[in-house]
Design an enzyme around this catalytic site. Structure first.
Site, short mmCIF file in Angstrom:
data_model
loop_
_atom_site.label_atom_id
_atom_site.label_comp_id
_atom_site.label_asym_id
_atom_site.label_seq_id
_atom_site.Cartn_x
_atom_site.Cartn_y
_atom_site.Cartn_z
N LYS A 1 9.31 16.25 -53.57
CA LYS A 1 10.51 15.50 -53.19
C LYS A 1 10.42 14.04 -53.65
O LYS A 1 11.39 13.51 -54.17
CB LYS A 1 10.72 15.53 -51.66
CG LYS A 1 11.01 16.91 -51.08
CD LYS A 1 11.46 16.83 -49.63
CE LYS A 1 10.41 16.23 -48.71
NZ LYS A 1 9.19 17.04 -48.57
N ARG B 1 -3.83 14.91 -54.03
CA ARG B 1 -2.99 13.71 -54.19
C ARG B 1 -3.78 12.45 -53.82
O ARG B 1 -4.49 12.43 -52.84
CB ARG B 1 -1.78 13.87 -53.28
CG ARG B 1 -0.73 12.82 -53.46
CD ARG B 1 0.62 13.35 -53.06
NE ARG B 1 0.83 13.33 -51.62
CZ ARG B 1 2.02 13.60 -51.07
NH1 ARG B 1 3.04 13.93 -51.82
NH2 ARG B 1 2.15 13.55 -49.78
#
Ligand code: AMP
Length: 225
Positions: free
Chosen positions: A13, A127
């Protein structure tokens, strides 16, 4: 252009949001970013939010609804906006629908980014985020030039507290229990568009923009008749 980006944590997103706001010039309203900024600044909102965020739980509805209400009434949102990470519960979605009715603005297009759970865990656990400028890297898919150092500002790359494996599993469970029901909510309203979130970011963006431009085109056509 009014858009809600829906999808589990790790669906991309944030990446797609950046591409959408660059292409269409609408402001991005990311409740996660607003809350993280409040935590970093040590405001009362930040102190409250931190207790939930650190363990992968959702911040209470009334807190985030208040944040979004304040933000949506700012002048830069009059022509459109992109909501990223909000709504996250049916109560938030209902509050948003009421807010938009009060403001007299059209309902947004809801883009749901679909990615399988195993892939989400792989993406989130690799990440790394820059402590200074918030740039995002990935140990496998988008490694920085030097280990642990941001390419953009040379800041230190860290693993967000809520990107650690146990918290990731908790966030995914929270998503399934509290956010997934929104798919049905928006489907019933005829606002939902599902997009396959696997593959190159550019290809995913092309799929999203064709949906958004089709809808905007339809809006313009119906106004001109
Ligand atoms: P995100 O960056 O969108 O994954 O958000 C990070 C964390 O902020 C979430 O795990 C929640 O603790 C909190 N958060 C962000 N948006 C919301 C929301 N709409 N409702 C409740 N909590 C939120």
């Amino acid at each position: 252009m009014r858009v809600i980006l829906l999808g589990p944590p790790g669906a991309g997103k944030g990446t797609q949001a950046k591409m959408i706001i660059e292409r269409y010039g609408v402001p991005q309203i990311s409740t996660g970013d607003i809350l993280r900024a409040a935590v970093a600044a040590g405001t009362p909102l930040g102190r409250e939010a931190k207790t939930y965020m650190g363990r992968g739980a959702l911040v209470p509805d009334e807190v985030v609804i208040g944040i979004v209400r304040d933000r949506l009434t700012e002048p830069d949102c009059h022509g459109g906006y992109l909501l990223d990470g909000f709504p996250r519960t049916v109560a938030q979605a209902e509050a948003l629908t009421r807010m938009l009715r009060e403001l007299g603005t059209p309902l947004p297009t809801v883009v749901s980014l679909d990615v399988a759970e195993g892939e989400l865990i792989r993406r989130l656990s690799g990440r790394r985020t820059c402590q200074t400028c918030d740039a995002v890297f990935h140990v496998e898919f988008h490694p920085p030039r030097a280990m642990g150092i941001c390419d953009k500002c040379s800041g230190r790359l860290i693993q967000r507290e809520d990107d650690q494996e146990e918290t990731i599993r908790r966030r995914l469970q929270v998503y399934r229990e509290q956010t997934e029901p929104l798919i049905g909510y928006y489907q019933t309203q005829g606002l939902l568009k599902r997009v396959n979130g696997l593959g190159e970011t550019g290809g995913i963006f092309a799929r999203i923009s064709s949906i958004l431009e089709r809808r905007d085109g339809q809006g313009a056509a119906s106004q001109s008749h």
